[in-house]
Design a protein around this motif. Structure first.
Motif, PDB file in Angstrom:
ATOM      1  N   ASN A  30       0.823  -1.216   0.000  1.00 53.36           N
ATOM      2  CA  ASN A  30       0.000   0.000   0.000  1.00 53.36           C
ATOM      3  C   ASN A  30       0.857   1.267   0.000  1.00 53.36           C
ATOM      4  O   ASN A  30       0.706   2.126  -0.862  1.00 53.36           O
ATOM      5  CB  ASN A  30      -0.933  -0.033   1.211  1.00 53.36           C
ATOM      6  CG  ASN A  30      -2.045   0.982   1.082  1.00 53.36           C
ATOM      7  OD1 ASN A  30      -2.577   1.180  -0.020  1.00 53.36           O
ATOM      8  ND2 ASN A  30      -2.386   1.623   2.176  1.00 53.36           N
ATOM      9  N   CYS A  31       1.801   1.396   0.976  1.00 48.26           N
ATOM     10  CA  CYS A  31       2.577   2.630   1.089  1.00 48.26           C
ATOM     11  C   CYS A  31       4.049   2.455   0.728  1.00 48.26           C
ATOM     12  O   CYS A  31       4.788   3.428   0.631  1.00 48.26           O
ATOM     13  CB  CYS A  31       2.466   3.201   2.502  1.00 48.26           C
ATOM     14  SG  CYS A  31       3.355   2.231   3.734  1.00 48.26           S
ATOM     15  N   ASN A  42       0.807   1.890   9.134  1.00 48.66           N
ATOM     16  CA  ASN A  42      -0.508   1.601   9.706  1.00 48.66           C
ATOM     17  C   ASN A  42      -1.452   0.901   8.740  1.00 48.66           C
ATOM     18  O   ASN A  42      -2.570   0.581   9.093  1.00 48.66           O
ATOM     19  CB  ASN A  42      -1.156   2.902  10.195  1.00 48.66           C
ATOM     20  CG  ASN A  42      -0.381   3.492  11.357  1.00 48.66           C
ATOM     21  OD1 ASN A  42       0.089   2.762  12.235  1.00 48.66           O
ATOM     22  ND2 ASN A  42      -0.197   4.809  11.349  1.00 48.66           N
ATOM     23  N   CYS A  43      -0.948   0.657   7.493  1.00 49.59           N
ATOM     24  CA  CYS A  43      -1.831   0.072   6.470  1.00 49.59           C
ATOM     25  C   CYS A  43      -2.398  -1.271   6.914  1.00 49.59           C
ATOM     26  O   CYS A  43      -3.589  -1.495   6.839  1.00 49.59           O
ATOM     27  CB  CYS A  43      -1.075  -0.126   5.171  1.00 49.59           C
ATOM     28  SG  CYS A  43      -0.312   1.381   4.561  1.00 49.59           S
ATOM     29  N   ARG A  44      -1.511  -2.159   7.381  1.00 55.78           N
ATOM     30  CA  ARG A  44      -1.918  -3.507   7.741  1.00 55.78           C
ATOM     31  C   ARG A  44      -2.963  -3.461   8.859  1.00 55.78           C
ATOM     32  O   ARG A  44      -3.959  -4.161   8.826  1.00 55.78           O
ATOM     33  CB  ARG A  44      -0.689  -4.288   8.206  1.00 55.78           C
ATOM     34  CG  ARG A  44      -0.858  -5.778   8.169  1.00 55.78           C
ATOM     35  CD  ARG A  44       0.459  -6.425   8.497  1.00 55.78           C
ATOM     36  NE  ARG A  44       1.396  -6.285   7.389  1.00 55.78           N
ATOM     37  CZ  ARG A  44       1.734  -7.293   6.590  1.00 55.78           C
ATOM     38  NH1 ARG A  44       1.240  -8.487   6.783  1.00 55.78           N
ATOM     39  NH2 ARG A  44       2.581  -7.117   5.610  1.00 55.78           N
ATOM     40  N   ARG A  45      -2.689  -2.604   9.854  1.00 56.33           N
ATOM     41  CA  ARG A  45      -3.599  -2.479  10.980  1.00 56.33           C
ATOM     42  C   ARG A  45      -4.984  -2.018  10.513  1.00 56.33           C
ATOM     43  O   ARG A  45      -5.995  -2.595  10.893  1.00 56.33           O
ATOM     44  CB  ARG A  45      -3.036  -1.464  11.976  1.00 56.33           C
ATOM     45  CG  ARG A  45      -3.783  -1.387  13.289  1.00 56.33           C
ATOM     46  CD  ARG A  45      -3.251  -0.236  14.117  1.00 56.33           C
ATOM     47  NE  ARG A  45      -1.812  -0.393  14.375  1.00 56.33           N
ATOM     48  CZ  ARG A  45      -1.337  -0.953  15.479  1.00 56.33           C
ATOM     49  NH1 ARG A  45      -2.156  -1.376  16.408  1.00 56.33           N
ATOM     50  NH2 ARG A  45      -0.046  -1.083  15.658  1.00 56.33           N
ATOM     51  N   GLU A  46      -4.985  -1.022   9.624  1.00 60.38           N
ATOM     52  CA  GLU A  46      -6.275  -0.509   9.130  1.00 60.38           C
ATOM     53  C   GLU A  46      -7.044  -1.591   8.409  1.00 60.38           C
ATOM     54  O   GLU A  46      -8.245  -1.741   8.576  1.00 60.38           O
ATOM     55  CB  GLU A  46      -6.037   0.673   8.178  1.00 60.38           C
ATOM     56  CG  GLU A  46      -5.776   1.974   8.916  1.00 60.38           C
ATOM     57  CD  GLU A  46      -5.159   3.040   8.027  1.00 60.38           C
ATOM     58  OE1 GLU A  46      -5.277   2.895   6.797  1.00 60.38           O
ATOM     59  OE2 GLU A  46      -4.559   3.978   8.572  1.00 60.38           O
ATOM     60  N   MET A  47      -6.283  -2.400   7.581  1.00 59.78           N
ATOM     61  CA  MET A  47      -6.941  -3.466   6.849  1.00 59.78           C
ATOM     62  C   MET A  47      -7.560  -4.461   7.816  1.00 59.78           C
ATOM     63  O   MET A  47      -8.682  -4.901   7.619  1.00 59.78           O
ATOM     64  CB  MET A  47      -5.941  -4.167   5.930  1.00 59.78           C
ATOM     65  CG  MET A  47      -5.958  -3.558   4.549  1.00 59.78           C
ATOM     66  SD  MET A  47      -4.481  -3.804   3.534  1.00 59.78           S
ATOM     67  CE  MET A  47      -3.708  -5.240   4.154  1.00 59.78           C
TER      68      MET A  47
END
Ligand SMILES: [Zn+2]
Ligand SMILES: [Zn+2]
Length: 180
Positions: free
Chosen positions: A149-150, A160-165
């Motif tokens: 993602n980033c 924080n992408c993984r956490r948001e997913m």
């Protein structure tokens, strides 16, 4: 160094010629001066081989051990990878007709050719090095790669992408349960 890898077949000893040598990236890249060099760096290679003959057929048996540097397929950082293994080459004198364009038999494809009284080991060893490089280059089996993602390197940083997913999935799961 590269000239000493040209074997004079007229003075090849009966018991064969045993050669050990070490080479580096400059030597390796020279092998590809006429074309496209591979996109890895040869940190170094040690070669041990025996050149022998039976009639007109020349046998080259040996082993090589080296290290290469290339971008990791997952995180794109430079990765050091050990390569190595045994190799065998069988060379026969080039006939006039084999030089022409025609279909080669399976047996002929496994045989290399030489012309005149010299065999240059350098192109054979360089070819063998390329063959020994694995298809997939990883800095480590555990490499976490880049965040799709980033783009952050997940081996050295976090995002924080993984956490948001995960939160989204959890939220979806909660909704699912509520509906039941
Ligand atoms: Zn990696
Ligand atoms: Zn991310």
């Amino acid at each position: 160094m590269s000239d000493s890898l040209k074997i004079n077949l007229t003075i090849l000893p009966e018991e064969g010629l045993h050669l050990t040598f070490s080479e580096d990236d400059a030597w390796f890249k020279e092998c590809f001066s006429g074309g496209e060099p591979p996109d890895f760096t040869l940190t170094g290679v040690d070669v041990d081989c025996l050149v022998s003959r039976s009639g007109d057929t020349i046998y080259i048996r040996g082993r090589l051990a080296g290290r290469i540097r290339q971008a990791c397929d997952r995180c794109l950082e430079q990765a050091d990878v050990a390569i190595g293994g045994d190799f065998v080459y069988t060379l026969v004198p080039e006939k006039a007709e084999t030089a022409e364009e025609r279909e080669l038999t399976a047996e002929e494809l496994e045989t290399s050719y030489y012309r005149g009284d010299f065999i240059d080991l350098a192109p054979l060893i360089c070819e063998e090095i390329v063959l020994q490089v694995p298809m997939k280059i990883l800095c480590s089996e555990q490499c976490k790669g880049l965040c799709p993602n980033c783009g952050v390197n997940l081996n050295t940083g976090s995002c924080n992408c993984r956490r948001e997913m995960t939160d989204e999935r959890l939220a979806a799961l909660k909704n699912f349960r509520v509906k039941n």
